[in-house]
Design an enzyme around this catalytic site. Structure first.
Site, PDB file in Angstrom:
ATOM      1  N   ASN A   9      10.624  -3.658   1.977  1.00 49.94           N
ATOM      2  CA  ASN A   9      10.819  -4.282   3.289  1.00 49.94           C
ATOM      3  C   ASN A   9      10.194  -5.669   3.210  1.00 49.94           C
ATOM      4  O   ASN A   9       8.975  -5.797   3.149  1.00 49.94           O
ATOM      5  CB  ASN A   9      10.133  -3.425   4.359  1.00 49.94           C
ATOM      6  CG  ASN A   9      10.100  -4.104   5.711  1.00 49.94           C
ATOM      7  OD1 ASN A   9      10.784  -5.111   5.933  1.00 49.94           O
ATOM      8  ND2 ASN A   9       9.292  -3.573   6.619  1.00 49.94           N
ATOM      9  N   TRP A  10      11.043  -6.669   3.221  1.00 51.63           N
ATOM     10  CA  TRP A  10      10.541  -8.033   3.041  1.00 51.63           C
ATOM     11  C   TRP A  10       9.934  -8.627   4.313  1.00 51.63           C
ATOM     12  O   TRP A  10       9.347  -9.703   4.266  1.00 51.63           O
ATOM     13  CB  TRP A  10      11.676  -8.943   2.553  1.00 51.63           C
ATOM     14  CG  TRP A  10      12.006  -8.766   1.103  1.00 51.63           C
ATOM     15  CD1 TRP A  10      11.388  -7.928   0.207  1.00 51.63           C
ATOM     16  CD2 TRP A  10      13.029  -9.451   0.370  1.00 51.63           C
ATOM     17  NE1 TRP A  10      11.966  -8.055  -1.033  1.00 51.63           N
ATOM     18  CE2 TRP A  10      12.982  -8.993  -0.958  1.00 51.63           C
ATOM     19  CE3 TRP A  10      13.991 -10.407   0.716  1.00 51.63           C
ATOM     20  CZ2 TRP A  10      13.854  -9.461  -1.947  1.00 51.63           C
ATOM     21  CZ3 TRP A  10      14.852 -10.865  -0.269  1.00 51.63           C
ATOM     22  CH2 TRP A  10      14.776 -10.406  -1.585  1.00 51.63           C
ATOM     23  N   LYS A  11      10.133  -7.975   5.441  1.00 49.15           N
ATOM     24  CA  LYS A  11       9.614  -8.512   6.710  1.00 49.15           C
ATOM     25  C   LYS A  11      10.116  -9.948   6.885  1.00 49.15           C
ATOM     26  O   LYS A  11      11.240 -10.242   6.493  1.00 49.15           O
ATOM     27  CB  LYS A  11       8.090  -8.383   6.760  1.00 49.15           C
ATOM     28  CG  LYS A  11       7.660  -6.944   6.402  1.00 49.15           C
ATOM     29  CD  LYS A  11       6.224  -6.632   6.654  1.00 49.15           C
ATOM     30  CE  LYS A  11       5.953  -5.165   6.307  1.00 49.15           C
ATOM     31  NZ  LYS A  11       4.589  -4.750   6.587  1.00 49.15           N
ATOM     32  N   HIS A  95      10.124   0.442  12.855  1.00 52.17           N
ATOM     33  CA  HIS A  95       8.950   0.027  12.081  1.00 52.17           C
ATOM     34  C   HIS A  95       7.769  -0.203  13.026  1.00 52.17           C
ATOM     35  O   HIS A  95       7.948  -0.683  14.145  1.00 52.17           O
ATOM     36  CB  HIS A  95       9.260  -1.250  11.287  1.00 52.17           C
ATOM     37  CG  HIS A  95       8.197  -1.561  10.284  1.00 52.17           C
ATOM     38  ND1 HIS A  95       7.032  -2.210  10.630  1.00 52.17           N
ATOM     39  CD2 HIS A  95       8.110  -1.284   8.962  1.00 52.17           C
ATOM     40  CE1 HIS A  95       6.263  -2.311   9.550  1.00 52.17           C
ATOM     41  NE2 HIS A  95       6.891  -1.765   8.515  1.00 52.17           N
ATOM     42  N   GLU A  97       5.641  -2.436  13.190  1.00 51.52           N
ATOM     43  CA  GLU A  97       5.502  -3.816  13.689  1.00 51.52           C
ATOM     44  C   GLU A  97       6.462  -4.060  14.852  1.00 51.52           C
ATOM     45  O   GLU A  97       6.164  -4.840  15.760  1.00 51.52           O
ATOM     46  CB  GLU A  97       5.720  -4.810  12.533  1.00 51.52           C
ATOM     47  CG  GLU A  97       4.519  -4.799  11.602  1.00 51.52           C
ATOM     48  CD  GLU A  97       4.828  -5.162  10.160  1.00 51.52           C
ATOM     49  OE1 GLU A  97       5.908  -5.700   9.879  1.00 51.52           O
ATOM     50  OE2 GLU A  97       3.957  -4.891   9.298  1.00 51.52           O
ATOM     51  N   GLU A 167       4.610   5.800   7.769  1.00 50.97           N
ATOM     52  CA  GLU A 167       3.827   4.583   7.548  1.00 50.97           C
ATOM     53  C   GLU A 167       2.632   4.563   8.495  1.00 50.97           C
ATOM     54  O   GLU A 167       2.751   4.099   9.637  1.00 50.97           O
ATOM     55  CB  GLU A 167       4.692   3.343   7.801  1.00 50.97           C
ATOM     56  CG  GLU A 167       5.863   3.205   6.859  1.00 50.97           C
ATOM     57  CD  GLU A 167       6.215   1.726   6.627  1.00 50.97           C
ATOM     58  OE1 GLU A 167       6.470   1.378   5.478  1.00 50.97           O
ATOM     59  OE2 GLU A 167       6.205   0.938   7.583  1.00 50.97           O
ATOM     60  N   GLY A 173      -0.437  -3.421   5.136  1.00 48.48           N
ATOM     61  CA  GLY A 173      -0.924  -4.783   4.930  1.00 48.48           C
ATOM     62  C   GLY A 173      -2.431  -4.888   4.902  1.00 48.48           C
ATOM     63  O   GLY A 173      -2.991  -5.976   4.995  1.00 48.48           O
ATOM     64  N   SER A 213       0.579  -0.335   1.923  1.00 43.65           N
ATOM     65  CA  SER A 213      -0.181  -0.827   0.763  1.00 43.65           C
ATOM     66  C   SER A 213       0.202  -0.125  -0.544  1.00 43.65           C
ATOM     67  O   SER A 213      -0.663   0.143  -1.373  1.00 43.65           O
ATOM     68  CB  SER A 213      -1.689  -0.727   1.026  1.00 43.65           C
ATOM     69  OG  SER A 213      -2.041  -1.553   2.136  1.00 43.65           O
ATOM     70  N   GLY A 234       5.982  -3.075   1.407  1.00 48.89           N
ATOM     71  CA  GLY A 234       6.009  -4.386   2.043  1.00 48.89           C
ATOM     72  C   GLY A 234       5.656  -5.478   1.053  1.00 48.89           C
ATOM     73  O   GLY A 234       6.463  -5.880   0.218  1.00 48.89           O
ATOM     74  N   GLY A 235       4.417  -5.954   1.126  1.00 49.27           N
ATOM     75  CA  GLY A 235       3.962  -7.104   0.340  1.00 49.27           C
ATOM     76  C   GLY A 235       4.334  -7.056  -1.141  1.00 49.27           C
ATOM     77  O   GLY A 235       4.797  -8.050  -1.716  1.00 49.27           O
TER      78      GLY A 235
HETATM   79  P1  13P Z   1       2.579  -3.222   2.945  1.00 49.45           P
HETATM   80  O1  13P Z   1       3.139  -2.578   1.691  1.00 49.45           O
HETATM   81  O2  13P Z   1       2.523  -4.717   2.850  1.00 49.45           O
HETATM   82  O3  13P Z   1       1.312  -2.576   3.376  1.00 49.45           O
HETATM   83  O4  13P Z   1       3.664  -2.936   4.113  1.00 49.45           O
HETATM   84  C1  13P Z   1       4.130  -1.643   4.303  1.00 49.45           C
HETATM   85  C2  13P Z   1       5.277  -1.689   5.241  1.00 49.45           C
HETATM   86  O5  13P Z   1       5.103  -1.945   6.419  1.00 49.45           O
HETATM   87  C3  13P Z   1       6.619  -1.436   4.712  1.00 49.45           C
HETATM   88  O6  13P Z   1       7.556  -1.291   5.722  1.00 49.45           O
END
Ligand code: 13P
Length: 249
Positions: A9-11, A95, A97, A167, A173, A213, A234-235
């Site tokens: 997930n590149w956000k 998600h 967020e 999640e 993050g 993470s 994510g990251g």
């Molecule tokens: P991180 O891997 O950056 O913690 O993000 C997880 C995430 O929200 C994937 O959707």
């Protein structure tokens, strides 16, 4: 046997040029990968470029959100049909967020999940508790509410087409991963809820991804858990080498 899924997930990261450069570097690193499904969810503006870059590669592209209506006067929103036409096979729904910053609710998650399914997209539905909820011993009841209000109203054929992502908000993050055991325990609760509502067979074929993470250093431990069927990253999905290392755990 559930086939693993590794999804990125590149956000709100990556321009068109960065998207093309990513796949140029990433695709050769996963050209021989057969053991899992690979999904990447870029921002809306990069979906078409991502779909074009990955055509014929086996990497599926997903959007990060959608609106539940087919079309209408909803400034700034994108429908499932538009996402499918851009070349996507899936879409992330609910998600944390979106829940935290943009007013997403269990009710809107259900509407969006249905809209995605109707357009032929595979929803990746996210659930998970916050730190305060975990510390207050509420993790299981929060998952139950998110499952009951967000998913239980699906029909069994609809439910069979979704991916679930656990999640925990406190692990996103933050560099603080759930331990493989903590994640597996939550996945077990979710699978039990799926069994209670949709029957044991559907529950045993449901794929549940862990997100929060995930890194090349911790993916093997997570995937060693029978309950964990993949990861939503994510990251660490932004760098082609690190995401390929996760895919090729
Ligand atoms: P991180 O891997 O950056 O913690 O993000 C997880 C995430 O929200 C994937 O959707």
């Amino acid at each position: 046997m559930r086939r693993p899924v590794i999804a990125g997930n590149w956000k709100m990261y990556k321009t068109l040029a960065e998207t093309r450069a990513f796949f140029q570097a990433f695709l050769p690193l996963v050209a021989g990968t057969k053991h899992c499904d690979i999904v990447v969810a870029p921002p809306y503006t990069a979906l078409t470029a991502a779909a074009e870059s990955t055509r014929g590669s086996g990497v599926a592209i997903a959007a990060q959100d959608l609106h539940w209506a087919v079309e209408g006067a909803f400034t700034g929103e994108i429908s499932a049909r538009m996402i499918a036409e851009a070349g996507c096979r899936g879409v992330v729904v609910g998600h944390s967020e979106r829940r935290q910053y943009f007013g997403e609710t269990d009710e809107s998650v259900l509407r969006k999940t249905r809209a995605a399914l109707e357009a032929g997209l595979q929803p990746i539905v996210c659930v998970g508790e916050t730190l305060v909820e975990r510390e207050g011993n509420l993790a299981e009841s929060v998952l139950k509410r998110q499952f009951e209000d967000g998913l239980a109203a699906l029909t069994p054929p609809e439910f069979s087409r979704i991916l679930l992502a656990y999640e925990p908000v406190w692990a996103i993050g933050t560099g603080r991963t759930a331990t493989p055991e903590q994640a597996a325990e939550a996945h077990g609760h979710l699978r039990a809820m799926a069994a209670a509502r949709f029957g044991p067979e559907q529950a045993s074929s449901l794929r549940i991804l862990y997100g929060g993470s995930v890194k090349p250093e911790n993916i093997r431990g997570l995937m060693a858990q029978a309950e964990i069927d993949g990861a939503l990253v994510g990251g660490a999905s932004l760098d082609p080498k690190s995401f390929a290392a996760i895919v090729n755990y």
